[in-house]
Design an enzyme around this catalytic site. Sequence first.
Site, PDB file in Angstrom:
ATOM      1  N   ASN A   9     112.704  48.413   4.511  1.00  0.00           N
ATOM      2  CA  ASN A   9     111.718  47.335   4.445  1.00  0.00           C
ATOM      3  C   ASN A   9     110.386  47.937   4.855  1.00  0.00           C
ATOM      4  O   ASN A   9     110.150  48.194   6.030  1.00  0.00           O
ATOM      5  CB  ASN A   9     112.139  46.206   5.391  1.00  0.00           C
ATOM      6  CG  ASN A   9     111.089  45.110   5.482  1.00  0.00           C
ATOM      7  OD1 ASN A   9     110.111  45.107   4.726  1.00  0.00           O
ATOM      8  ND2 ASN A   9     111.291  44.177   6.399  1.00  0.00           N
ATOM      9  N   LYS A  11     107.554  46.593   4.822  1.00  0.00           N
ATOM     10  CA  LYS A  11     106.655  45.587   5.414  1.00  0.00           C
ATOM     11  C   LYS A  11     105.241  45.723   4.819  1.00  0.00           C
ATOM     12  O   LYS A  11     105.118  46.077   3.654  1.00  0.00           O
ATOM     13  CB  LYS A  11     106.676  45.692   6.949  1.00  0.00           C
ATOM     14  CG  LYS A  11     108.103  45.619   7.496  1.00  0.00           C
ATOM     15  CD  LYS A  11     108.183  45.416   8.987  1.00  0.00           C
ATOM     16  CE  LYS A  11     109.644  45.384   9.423  1.00  0.00           C
ATOM     17  NZ  LYS A  11     109.815  45.099  10.846  1.00  0.00           N
ATOM     18  N   HIS A  94     113.178  36.962   6.717  1.00  0.00           N
ATOM     19  CA  HIS A  94     112.945  37.943   7.782  1.00  0.00           C
ATOM     20  C   HIS A  94     112.320  37.234   8.986  1.00  0.00           C
ATOM     21  O   HIS A  94     111.529  36.304   8.822  1.00  0.00           O
ATOM     22  CB  HIS A  94     112.024  39.053   7.273  1.00  0.00           C
ATOM     23  CG  HIS A  94     111.960  40.226   8.191  1.00  0.00           C
ATOM     24  ND1 HIS A  94     111.208  40.210   9.354  1.00  0.00           N
ATOM     25  CD2 HIS A  94     112.580  41.428   8.153  1.00  0.00           C
ATOM     26  CE1 HIS A  94     111.362  41.385   9.977  1.00  0.00           C
ATOM     27  NE2 HIS A  94     112.190  42.130   9.274  1.00  0.00           N
ATOM     28  N   GLU A  96     109.974  37.979  10.831  1.00  0.00           N
ATOM     29  CA  GLU A  96     108.502  37.955  10.816  1.00  0.00           C
ATOM     30  C   GLU A  96     107.996  36.818   9.937  1.00  0.00           C
ATOM     31  O   GLU A  96     106.960  36.218  10.217  1.00  0.00           O
ATOM     32  CB  GLU A  96     107.964  39.321  10.358  1.00  0.00           C
ATOM     33  CG  GLU A  96     108.169  40.363  11.447  1.00  0.00           C
ATOM     34  CD  GLU A  96     108.366  41.783  10.946  1.00  0.00           C
ATOM     35  OE1 GLU A  96     108.087  42.069   9.774  1.00  0.00           O
ATOM     36  OE2 GLU A  96     108.834  42.620  11.742  1.00  0.00           O
ATOM     37  N   GLU A 166     119.386  41.067  12.487  1.00  0.00           N
ATOM     38  CA  GLU A 166     118.268  41.783  13.098  1.00  0.00           C
ATOM     39  C   GLU A 166     117.817  41.043  14.351  1.00  0.00           C
ATOM     40  O   GLU A 166     117.031  40.082  14.260  1.00  0.00           O
ATOM     41  CB  GLU A 166     117.083  41.846  12.125  1.00  0.00           C
ATOM     42  CG  GLU A 166     117.365  42.552  10.822  1.00  0.00           C
ATOM     43  CD  GLU A 166     116.076  43.108  10.206  1.00  0.00           C
ATOM     44  OE1 GLU A 166     116.028  44.332  10.043  1.00  0.00           O
ATOM     45  OE2 GLU A 166     115.142  42.349   9.935  1.00  0.00           O
ATOM     46  N   GLY A 172     111.155  47.011  15.837  1.00  0.00           N
ATOM     47  CA  GLY A 172     109.908  47.711  16.115  1.00  0.00           C
ATOM     48  C   GLY A 172     109.689  48.048  17.572  1.00  0.00           C
ATOM     49  O   GLY A 172     108.588  48.441  17.965  1.00  0.00           O
ATOM     50  N   SER A 213     115.142  48.935  15.016  1.00  0.00           N
ATOM     51  CA  SER A 213     114.992  50.262  15.639  1.00  0.00           C
ATOM     52  C   SER A 213     116.118  51.235  15.270  1.00  0.00           C
ATOM     53  O   SER A 213     116.508  52.066  16.087  1.00  0.00           O
ATOM     54  CB  SER A 213     114.844  50.148  17.160  1.00  0.00           C
ATOM     55  OG  SER A 213     113.644  49.453  17.471  1.00  0.00           O
TER      56      SER A 213
HETATM   57  P1  13P Z   1     112.366  48.561  12.656  1.00  0.00           P
HETATM   58  O1  13P Z   1     113.405  49.438  12.031  1.00  0.00           O
HETATM   59  O2  13P Z   1     110.965  49.124  12.552  1.00  0.00           O
HETATM   60  O3  13P Z   1     112.732  48.135  14.029  1.00  0.00           O
HETATM   61  O4  13P Z   1     112.295  47.208  11.760  1.00  0.00           O
HETATM   62  C1  13P Z   1     113.464  46.552  11.478  1.00  0.00           C
HETATM   63  C2  13P Z   1     113.182  45.482  10.497  1.00  0.00           C
HETATM   64  O5  13P Z   1     112.556  44.483  10.799  1.00  0.00           O
HETATM   65  C3  13P Z   1     113.637  45.682   9.119  1.00  0.00           C
HETATM   66  O6  13P Z   1     113.540  44.517   8.370  1.00  0.00           O
END
Ligand code: 13P
Length: 257
Positions: A9, A11, A94, A96, A166, A172, A213
Site C-alpha cells: 500500500n 498510500k 483502511h 486511515e 491492521e 507506521g 510495521s
Molecule cells: P506500515 O507497514 O507502514 O506500518 O503500514 C501498514 C499499512 O497501513 C498498510 O496498509
Amino acid sequence: MRRPMMAGNWKMNKTIEEAVVLAEAIHAAVADYDHVDRVVCPAAICLPAVRAALADSPVAVGAQNMHWAESGAYTGEISPSMLAGLARYVIIGHSERRQYFAETDETVNQKLHSALAHNLTPILCVGESLAQNEAGETDAFVSGQVRAALAGLTGEQAQGVVVAYEPIWAIGTGRAATAQQAQQICGDVVRRALRDGYGEGVAETMRILYGGSTNEKNIAEIMQQPDIDGALIGGASLKAESYAAMVRATDELYRSS
Ligand code: 13P
C-alpha cells in the site's frame, strides 16, 4: 493451501514518474517468486501509468479506495467502473480512511458489495486503536468490524474478499504486533468471525493478511503463523529491495512447504 499475498500500500506517496520507476524495479526484483501473489497499490492518479508499466508482469495492481456508486455527483471520487482494466484489487476501509475521511462500517459494506459486483477483489481492512487494545476491546471490536463489512454477502461472495488485520497502533509506528499477537487475532478473532458467518469450508479458503510495521526482518516469523496468509505493507513497500526481500522470504516458506 491458501496462496500467500504480499500487497504494498503505497498510500499518498510517489509522483506518476516515481511510481513507474518503483513499479519497474519491483517487477525486476520479484517476477520470479511465483509462489506468492504480488500486488502494488499506488495512488489513483498513478494507476494508468503503473498498470502500463506492469502490463506483462505477474505483479498485479490494486487501488487504495473507491466510491460505491457507478457514477454521479460525488466530486473528487472514483467509481468502480473507472477502475476497470486498471486494478484487480481495491483496498477498502483502511483505518486511515475511517479515521480521516469518515468512512464507516456502513460505507465499507457498500463498497465491498460494489467492488465484488465489478469484479474487483477487495482487501478489507479492520483493526483496533491503541485505546481499544488497552481496554481489552480488541476481539469484540474487530469481529464486529468483520461482520459489519461482510453483511449481506453470500459465502461465495465472501470467498472473493481478502481481509487485512491492521492494528492502528502498529501502523507506521515501527511497533509491529508480535507474530503471536497477530496470529491470535487473525485466527481466533477474524477467522472465527468468518467461520461463524459462513462455516468452516468458506472460512478456510479466505485469505487473512496482517499489516502494521511489517518489514524484511519480521516477515518470516509472521508468515509462519497458520492463520496469516500474507501482509499489507506500507512503508517497506516503497523500496523495491525491502518489498522484494519480503516476497522472497514468503516464497521460500511456501516453496518448501
Ligand atoms: P506500515 O507497514 O507502514 O506500518 O503500514 C501498514 C499499512 O497501513 C498498510 O496498509
